[in-house]
Write a protein that holds these residues in place. Structure first.
Motif, PDB file in Angstrom:
ATOM      1  N   UNK A  53      48.197  38.650 -12.287  1.00  0.00           N
ATOM      2  CA  UNK A  53      48.715  37.346 -11.867  1.00  0.00           C
ATOM      3  C   UNK A  53      48.285  36.272 -12.855  1.00  0.00           C
ATOM      4  N   UNK A  54      49.120  35.219 -12.953  1.00  0.00           N
ATOM      5  CA  UNK A  54      48.785  34.012 -13.703  1.00  0.00           C
ATOM      6  C   UNK A  54      48.614  32.867 -12.708  1.00  0.00           C
ATOM      7  N   UNK A  55      47.522  32.110 -12.885  1.00  0.00           N
ATOM      8  CA  UNK A  55      47.303  30.911 -12.076  1.00  0.00           C
ATOM      9  C   UNK A  55      47.512  29.709 -12.989  1.00  0.00           C
ATOM     10  N   UNK A  56      48.605  28.993 -12.777  1.00  0.00           N
ATOM     11  CA  UNK A  56      49.001  27.870 -13.625  1.00  0.00           C
ATOM     12  C   UNK A  56      48.335  26.587 -13.122  1.00  0.00           C
ATOM     13  N   UNK A  57      47.499  25.980 -13.977  1.00  0.00           N
ATOM     14  CA  UNK A  57      46.776  24.774 -13.584  1.00  0.00           C
ATOM     15  C   UNK A  57      47.519  23.490 -13.941  1.00  0.00           C
ATOM     16  N   UNK A  58      48.738  23.606 -14.429  1.00  0.00           N
ATOM     17  CA  UNK A  58      49.448  22.462 -14.979  1.00  0.00           C
ATOM     18  C   UNK A  58      49.645  21.293 -14.035  1.00  0.00           C
ATOM     19  N   UNK A  59      49.687  21.537 -12.731  1.00  0.00           N
ATOM     20  CA  UNK A  59      49.924  20.456 -11.777  1.00  0.00           C
ATOM     21  C   UNK A  59      48.653  19.858 -11.198  1.00  0.00           C
ATOM     22  N   UNK A  60      47.512  20.357 -11.594  1.00  0.00           N
ATOM     23  CA  UNK A  60      46.268  19.877 -10.983  1.00  0.00           C
ATOM     24  C   UNK A  60      45.985  18.445 -11.412  1.00  0.00           C
ATOM     25  N   UNK A  61      45.699  17.566 -10.469  1.00  0.00           N
ATOM     26  CA  UNK A  61      45.410  16.171 -10.815  1.00  0.00           C
ATOM     27  C   UNK A  61      43.970  16.011 -11.307  1.00  0.00           C
ATOM     28  N   UNK A  62      43.751  14.982 -12.119  1.00  0.00           N
ATOM     29  CA  UNK A  62      42.397  14.605 -12.506  1.00  0.00           C
ATOM     30  C   UNK A  62      41.792  15.393 -13.651  1.00  0.00           C
ATOM     31  N   UNK A  63      42.551  16.299 -14.265  1.00  0.00           N
ATOM     32  CA  UNK A  63      41.982  17.106 -15.345  1.00  0.00           C
ATOM     33  C   UNK A  63      42.509  16.699 -16.722  1.00  0.00           C
ATOM     34  N   UNK A  64      43.214  15.588 -16.798  1.00  0.00           N
ATOM     35  CA  UNK A  64      43.810  15.164 -18.065  1.00  0.00           C
ATOM     36  C   UNK A  64      43.319  13.762 -18.417  1.00  0.00           C
ATOM     37  N   UNK A  65      43.028  13.547 -19.693  1.00  0.00           N
ATOM     38  CA  UNK A  65      42.669  12.213 -20.152  1.00  0.00           C
ATOM     39  C   UNK A  65      41.331  12.169 -20.856  1.00  0.00           C
ATOM     40  N   UNK A  66      41.082  11.039 -21.522  1.00  0.00           N
ATOM     41  CA  UNK A  66      39.848  10.798 -22.267  1.00  0.00           C
ATOM     42  C   UNK A  66      39.185   9.548 -21.701  1.00  0.00           C
ATOM     43  N   UNK A  67      37.882   9.628 -21.396  1.00  0.00           N
ATOM     44  CA  UNK A  67      37.165   8.494 -20.831  1.00  0.00           C
ATOM     45  C   UNK A  67      35.897   8.222 -21.618  1.00  0.00           C
ATOM     46  N   UNK A  68      35.635   6.946 -21.883  1.00  0.00           N
ATOM     47  CA  UNK A  68      34.363   6.519 -22.483  1.00  0.00           C
ATOM     48  C   UNK A  68      33.373   6.305 -21.342  1.00  0.00           C
ATOM     49  N   UNK A  69      32.322   7.123 -21.317  1.00  0.00           N
ATOM     50  CA  UNK A  69      31.352   7.047 -20.227  1.00  0.00           C
ATOM     51  C   UNK A  69      29.963   6.644 -20.730  1.00  0.00           C
ATOM     52  N   UNK A  70      29.936   5.701 -21.621  1.00  0.00           N
ATOM     53  CA  UNK A  70      28.659   5.185 -22.085  1.00  0.00           C
ATOM     54  C   UNK A  70      28.059   5.993 -23.216  1.00  0.00           C
ATOM     55  N   UNK A  71      27.191   6.941 -22.883  1.00  0.00           N
ATOM     56  CA  UNK A  71      26.535   7.730 -23.926  1.00  0.00           C
ATOM     57  C   UNK A  71      27.351   8.936 -24.354  1.00  0.00           C
ATOM     58  N   UNK A  72      28.492   9.149 -23.709  1.00  0.00           N
ATOM     59  CA  UNK A  72      29.338  10.282 -24.092  1.00  0.00           C
ATOM     60  C   UNK A  72      30.802   9.974 -23.794  1.00  0.00           C
ATOM     61  N   UNK A  73      31.661  10.786 -24.378  1.00  0.00           N
ATOM     62  CA  UNK A  73      33.095  10.726 -24.106  1.00  0.00           C
ATOM     63  C   UNK A  73      33.464  11.967 -23.303  1.00  0.00           C
ATOM     64  N   UNK A  74      34.170  11.775 -22.196  1.00  0.00           N
ATOM     65  CA  UNK A  74      34.576  12.904 -21.369  1.00  0.00           C
ATOM     66  C   UNK A  74      36.039  13.216 -21.643  1.00  0.00           C
ATOM     67  N   UNK A  75      36.304  14.463 -22.036  1.00  0.00           N
ATOM     68  CA  UNK A  75      37.666  14.908 -22.316  1.00  0.00           C
ATOM     69  C   UNK A  75      38.084  15.902 -21.240  1.00  0.00           C
TER      70      UNK A  75
END
Length: 294
Positions: A53-75
């Motif tokens: 089986x394949x589990x497609x994560x393409x529709x999952x919310x909240x897993x896309x984007x780049x954020x500046x979080x102070x001492x690190x960048x979250x991708x």
């Protein structure tokens, strides 16, 4: 070629995805996670992978984007390579990631392939795992049991094998900011612009009054996992950045980078043998260190 038959599931929440993966593991099924598919689909077509089986994560919310979080960048894990490249935060705060991402395959692949998928694929010839290792990134993963962090030095376990446990999903990666005084470079030797690296070097160098105060070096395709060149890092610390012959100086960078292949186990394939890769590692590390050190 045509892939072997498999079931296809597209969860709409992270909780559902973790439940599906845990359930498949408990029943003994082999399940693959699909993100951008740029690494997985070729394996399926060649029948080098044949999951049930394949589990497609393409529709999952909240897993896309780049954020500046102070001492690190979250991708986020589902952020595409193209989105990473176009991010001003990445270019300004973690430029080594942008430099390496620009060498990934071609524009078509970069528009579909995902940052997290490339990491979890754990191909030692991939460009981004070496960057994660050089920058001491932290991988944030989630399962039905909760969330945990995995340092980059523990994430890449073996050839095409990561430290993700069955039922776990990568949420994203924390990329530390190294701050002022650091220079970066990614040096890659490959046959064509779209191909995998024969050898690659991710380098971060901090200069300190004409010497190298600190260096971080990681190698691509010099073993079953990306390799941190600790001997080179130690040898470069405090070394003069002056060229050979200037004020009678030896070429300290060249001497230090002569240890780049120490402790590695480069593969042999149609493109290069181990000794050639060792030679490339030494030469490319020198180039990367000089470019990163300005």
């Amino acid at each position: 070629m045509i892939p072997a038959p498999f079931d296809y599931v597209r969860p709409t929440s992270l909780e559902e995805a973790c439940h599906l993966l845990a359930e498949a593991d408990s029943s003994g099924e082999e399940v693959k996670v699909l993100a951008g598919g740029q690494s997985l689909l070729p394996l399926l077509r060649l029948r080098l992978a044949y999951p049930t089986a394949l589990v497609d994560l393409g529709r999952l919310p909240g897993l896309r984007g780049v954020e500046d979080r102070g001492d690190h960048v979250f991708v986020g894990a589902l952020t595409t390579h193209d989105e990473v490249l176009r991010s001003g935060v990445v270019r300004e705060q973690v430029p080594l990631l942008a430099l390496a991402t620009a060498t990934v395959a071609d524009p078509a692949v970069r528009h579909r392939g995902t940052f997290g998928g490339s990491m979890v694929h754990a191909d030692p010839a991939g460009d981004l795992p070496a960057v994660a290792l050089a920058l001491d990134c932290v991988f944030v993963v989630r399962s039905s049991e909760g969330e945990r962090d995995i340092p980059a030095g523990e994430f890449f376990v073996d050839y095409l094998e990561s430290a993700l446990e069955p039922g776990e999903v990568l949420l994203g990666v924390r990329v530390p900011k190294l701050g002022p005084g650091w220079g970066f470079h990614y040096e890659k030797f490959h046959r064509t612009a779209q191909s995998w690296a024969i050898v690659g070097v991710a380098a971060a160098v901090r200069r300190d009054n004409g010497t190298i105060g600190e260096a971080r070096i990681a190698l691509t395709n010099m073993g079953p996992t990306p390799v941190r060149a600790r001997l080179v890092e130690d040898a470069l610390r405090g070394a003069s950045s002056a060229p050979a012959g200037e004020n009678g100086a030896r070429d300290a960078v060249r001497d230090a980078c002569g240890e780049a292949d120490s402790g590695t186990s480069p593969p042999a394939d149609l493109h290069a043998g181990p000794e050639y890769r060792r030679h490339l590692a030494r030469v490319l590390t020198g180039r990367a260190v000089r470019a990163a050190g300005g």
